[in-house]
Design a protein around this motif. Structure first.
Motif, PDB file in Angstrom:
ATOM      1  N   ARG A   1      -9.068   1.091  27.983  1.00 54.23           N
ATOM      2  CA  ARG A   1      -8.815   0.246  29.023  1.00 54.23           C
ATOM      3  C   ARG A   1      -8.027   1.105  30.160  1.00 54.23           C
ATOM      4  N   ASN A   2      -8.358   2.415  30.140  1.00 52.74           N
ATOM      5  CA  ASN A   2      -8.051   3.286  31.090  1.00 52.74           C
ATOM      6  C   ASN A   2      -6.646   3.673  31.415  1.00 52.74           C
ATOM      7  N   LEU A   3      -5.559   3.372  30.367  1.00 52.74           N
ATOM      8  CA  LEU A   3      -4.220   3.712  30.313  1.00 52.74           C
ATOM      9  C   LEU A   3      -4.162   5.348  30.338  1.00 52.74           C
ATOM     10  N   LYS A   4      -3.133   5.906  30.848  1.00 54.20           N
ATOM     11  CA  LYS A   4      -3.124   7.188  31.025  1.00 54.20           C
ATOM     12  C   LYS A   4      -2.279   8.048  29.752  1.00 54.20           C
ATOM     13  N   TYR A   5      -1.253   7.155  29.304  1.00 58.05           N
ATOM     14  CA  TYR A   5      -0.504   7.889  28.201  1.00 58.05           C
ATOM     15  C   TYR A   5      -0.162   6.806  26.964  1.00 58.05           C
ATOM     16  N   TYR A   6      -0.162   7.379  25.746  1.00 57.90           N
ATOM     17  CA  TYR A   6       0.322   6.708  24.895  1.00 57.90           C
ATOM     18  C   TYR A   6       1.543   7.220  24.418  1.00 57.90           C
ATOM     19  N   ASP A   7       2.734   6.811  24.644  1.00 57.19           N
ATOM     20  CA  ASP A   7       3.966   7.069  24.409  1.00 57.19           C
ATOM     21  C   ASP A   7       4.553   6.870  23.088  1.00 57.19           C
ATOM     22  N   PHE A   8       5.054   7.767  21.999  1.00 56.46           N
ATOM     23  CA  PHE A   8       5.656   7.453  21.119  1.00 56.46           C
ATOM     24  C   PHE A   8       7.125   7.497  21.096  1.00 56.46           C
ATOM     25  N   LEU A   9       7.342   7.797  22.109  1.00 55.53           N
ATOM     26  CA  LEU A   9       9.022   7.711  22.518  1.00 55.53           C
ATOM     27  C   LEU A   9       9.862   8.848  21.600  1.00 55.53           C
ATOM     28  N   ALA A  10      10.993   8.763  21.491  1.00 55.26           N
ATOM     29  CA  ALA A  10      11.919   9.686  20.720  1.00 55.26           C
ATOM     30  C   ALA A  10      11.817   9.710  19.236  1.00 55.26           C
ATOM     31  N   GLY A  11      11.922  10.645  18.732  1.00 52.91           N
ATOM     32  CA  GLY A  11      11.938  10.576  17.178  1.00 52.91           C
ATOM     33  C   GLY A  11      10.798  11.870  16.692  1.00 52.91           C
ATOM     34  N   LYS A  12      11.759  12.713  15.727  1.00 55.14           N
ATOM     35  CA  LYS A  12      10.571  13.850  15.246  1.00 55.14           C
ATOM     36  C   LYS A  12       9.793  13.536  14.054  1.00 55.14           C
ATOM     37  N   SER A  13       9.365  12.299  13.984  1.00 54.92           N
ATOM     38  CA  SER A  13       8.747  12.051  12.681  1.00 54.92           C
ATOM     39  C   SER A  13       7.254  12.681  12.647  1.00 54.92           C
ATOM     40  N   ARG A  14       6.900  13.048  11.625  1.00 54.04           N
ATOM     41  CA  ARG A  14       5.830  13.990  11.379  1.00 54.04           C
ATOM     42  C   ARG A  14       4.590  13.409  12.005  1.00 54.04           C
ATOM     43  N   TYR A  15       4.494  12.069  11.693  1.00 54.77           N
ATOM     44  CA  TYR A  15       3.265  11.724  12.095  1.00 54.77           C
ATOM     45  C   TYR A  15       3.161  11.324  13.549  1.00 54.77           C
ATOM     46  N   LYS A  16       4.299  11.296  14.332  1.00 59.09           N
ATOM     47  CA  LYS A  16       4.115  11.463  15.661  1.00 59.09           C
ATOM     48  C   LYS A  16       3.505  12.934  16.256  1.00 59.09           C
TER      49      LYS A  16
ATOM     50  N   PHE B   1       0.779  -1.217  -0.009  1.00 57.32           N
ATOM     51  CA  PHE B   1       0.008   0.132  -0.039  1.00 57.32           C
ATOM     52  C   PHE B   1       0.806   1.277  -0.072  1.00 57.32           C
ATOM     53  N   GLU B   2       0.705   2.171  -0.876  1.00 61.65           N
ATOM     54  CA  GLU B   2       1.286   3.231  -0.812  1.00 61.65           C
ATOM     55  C   GLU B   2       0.587   4.560  -1.134  1.00 61.65           C
ATOM     56  N   GLY B   3       1.078   5.891  -0.971  1.00 58.65           N
ATOM     57  CA  GLY B   3       0.543   6.792  -1.457  1.00 58.65           C
ATOM     58  C   GLY B   3      -0.517   7.253  -0.442  1.00 58.65           C
ATOM     59  N   LYS B   4      -1.898   7.196  -0.752  1.00 56.30           N
ATOM     60  CA  LYS B   4      -2.821   7.809   0.147  1.00 56.30           C
ATOM     61  C   LYS B   4      -3.195   7.005   1.592  1.00 56.30           C
ATOM     62  N   VAL B   5      -2.623   5.820   1.340  1.00 59.00           N
ATOM     63  CA  VAL B   5      -3.100   4.784   2.538  1.00 59.00           C
ATOM     64  C   VAL B   5      -1.877   4.951   3.701  1.00 59.00           C
ATOM     65  N   LYS B   6      -2.463   5.538   4.654  1.00 60.48           N
ATOM     66  CA  LYS B   6      -1.380   5.846   5.705  1.00 60.48           C
ATOM     67  C   LYS B   6      -1.633   4.459   6.870  1.00 60.48           C
ATOM     68  N   LEU B   7      -1.078   3.493   6.465  1.00 60.42           N
ATOM     69  CA  LEU B   7      -1.475   2.441   7.631  1.00 60.42           C
ATOM     70  C   LEU B   7      -1.078   2.635   8.916  1.00 60.42           C
ATOM     71  N   GLY B   8       0.057   3.271   9.172  1.00 65.26           N
ATOM     72  CA  GLY B   8       0.634   3.850  10.480  1.00 65.26           C
ATOM     73  C   GLY B   8      -0.164   4.520  11.285  1.00 65.26           C
ATOM     74  N   MET B   9      -0.477   5.772  10.748  1.00 66.57           N
ATOM     75  CA  MET B   9      -1.448   6.644  11.167  1.00 66.57           C
ATOM     76  C   MET B   9      -2.950   5.971  11.535  1.00 66.57           C
ATOM     77  N   TYR B  10      -3.202   4.949  10.613  1.00 64.78           N
ATOM     78  CA  TYR B  10      -4.671   4.455  11.081  1.00 64.78           C
ATOM     79  C   TYR B  10      -4.570   3.265  12.174  1.00 64.78           C
ATOM     80  N   LEU B  11      -3.521   2.527  12.176  1.00 66.81           N
ATOM     81  CA  LEU B  11      -3.309   1.696  13.129  1.00 66.81           C
ATOM     82  C   LEU B  11      -3.005   2.380  14.444  1.00 66.81           C
ATOM     83  N   HIS B  12      -2.332   3.243  14.457  1.00 67.92           N
ATOM     84  CA  HIS B  12      -1.962   4.152  15.765  1.00 67.92           C
ATOM     85  C   HIS B  12      -3.402   4.627  16.187  1.00 67.92           C
ATOM     86  N   SER B  13      -4.232   5.154  15.566  1.00 69.27           N
ATOM     87  CA  SER B  13      -5.620   5.734  16.027  1.00 69.27           C
ATOM     88  C   SER B  13      -6.236   4.676  16.671  1.00 69.27           C
TER      89      SER B  13
END
Length: 363
Positions: free
Chosen positions: A311-326, A290-302
């Motif tokens: 499940r009442n967790l308090k934080y979803y932490d992407f950790l270090a990295g200046k990636s635009r999607y994070k 899948f390429e182009g308009k299919v954003k697998l990472g964004m969709y799965l993270h959401s």
């Protein structure tokens, strides 16, 4: 405070991975009394330490013979300007890229929370008096850990300057998408769902059982290797040390795999670690069909974020990295750096000056 500091005894002994069973006992006991992040738990750090198989210094602080602080320090030699040999001490890392590819974040000393301030002061006083090291390297560091280490030396260089990103799930009242995400990000996620749904049936699940996690490993490995091949940073799954560490870390109770399938065929994975009230996103692996308009990472993270919020967790932490999607998927950020501290010497002063000149030329 003065009374407590007088009671603290700090010592450092030479050790090896052969002593891991003994270290595990005192590490786990101290871990229960600390406010550490997941990467300093024995489930993560112990699995890594037992795989690197290199000797190390064990730094230990006690009060009345009870262990109150621990850290592992590896020693490494390097040439400064290709001329002078100097000794580096690495905090909870070896300094060898292949062995450190199981990347530690929120690096720090493991410390009893009851006397954290006093213990940090005692550890820094002890380390500053050691004459064997010329450079002390630590990372990736939170603000608190970095401030602690800043007293080691007035000479400091930032080896890696970075940010971490996270979603504070407590700030969401009803909907993650509507309250956190921009209109543009929501459109990309909704478009991805629509395009994938046109191809068939989508299914999301979170894998928690050890046997099932192992069964997904071949797919995760294949996706990951394919993504990073022919790049300056090849997949960790081509590194035997990383693979051994990852398997051990994957099989403990704190790891989970978020899986997205299309017509029952896996197309995307997220490896997450859960500890206390926080989800740490560690690794992703996606199909390349899948390429182009299919954003697998964004969709799965959401999907994963909504799952963990329920499940009442308090934080979803992407950790270090200046990636635009994070940045697009988060509602808060924090500094996360790797720092080097060095003792005063002419050769280090020259090296530092040359780094500044090179940085300006590169800029």
């Amino acid at each position: 405070m003065q009374r407590i500091q007088e009671m603290i005894k700090v010592e450092m002994t030479y050790s090896s991975a052969n002593c891991a069973n003994e270290l595990e006992i005192i590490w786990l006991d101290l871990q229960r009394r600390s406010n550490c992040h997941y990467f300093l738990t024995w489930d993560w750090f112990g699995a890594w330490l037992q795989q690197v198989k290199q000797p190390f210094y064990l730094l230990k602080a006690t009060i009345n013979n009870q262990v109150m602080a621990l850290a592992v320090i590896f020693e490494k030699e390097r040439k400064v300007l290709g001329l002078r040999s100097t000794t580096q001490w690495w905090l909870n890392r070896t300094g060898e890229e292949a062995l450190d590819q199981s990347w530690i974040e929120y690096n720090d000393f493991l410390i009893d929370k009851k006397y954290e301030y006093e213990l940090r002061h005692a550890l820094m006083l002890f380390l500053s008096k050691q004459d064997k090291w010329s450079e002390f390297i630590a990372g990736m560091l939170s603000n608190k850990a970095e401030e602690t280490l800043d007293v080691l030396s007035n000479n400091k260089r930032n080896i890696i300057e970075d940010f971490g990103y996270q979603v504070n799930l407590q700030d969401i009242n009803t909907s993650y998408k509507s309250e956190v995400l921009s209109r543009n990000t929501r459109q990309k996620i909704n478009q991805t769902q629509r395009l994938l749904s046109q191809k068939g049936y989508l299914s999301f699940r979170v894998v928690t059982l050890p046997k099932e996690k192992l069964q997904t490993l071949n797919s995760v490995r294949a996706f990951h290797i394919n993504k990073w091949k022919n790049t300056p940073t090849p997949s960790g799954f081509e590194n035997p040390t990383f693979v051994s560490c990852f398997k051990a870390q994957l099989l403990n109770k704190h790891s989970e795999i978020a899986e997205l399938t299309l017509n029952d065929k896996p197309i995307a994975y997220l490896i997450n670690y859960l500890y206390k009230d926080r989800v740490y996103f560690y690794l992703s692996a996606f199909s390349n069909e899948f390429e182009g308009k299919v954003k697998l990472g964004m969709y799965l993270h959401s999907l994963a974020i909504e799952h963990y919020r329920e499940r009442n967790l308090k934080y979803y932490d992407f950790l270090a990295g200046k990636s635009r999607y994070k940045q697009s998927l988060s509602n808060s950020e924090y500094a996360h750096n790797m720092c080097g501290y060095y003792k005063s010497s002419l050769v280090f002063s020259i090296e530092s000056t040359l780094r500044i000149i090179k940085g300006r030329l590169d800029h």
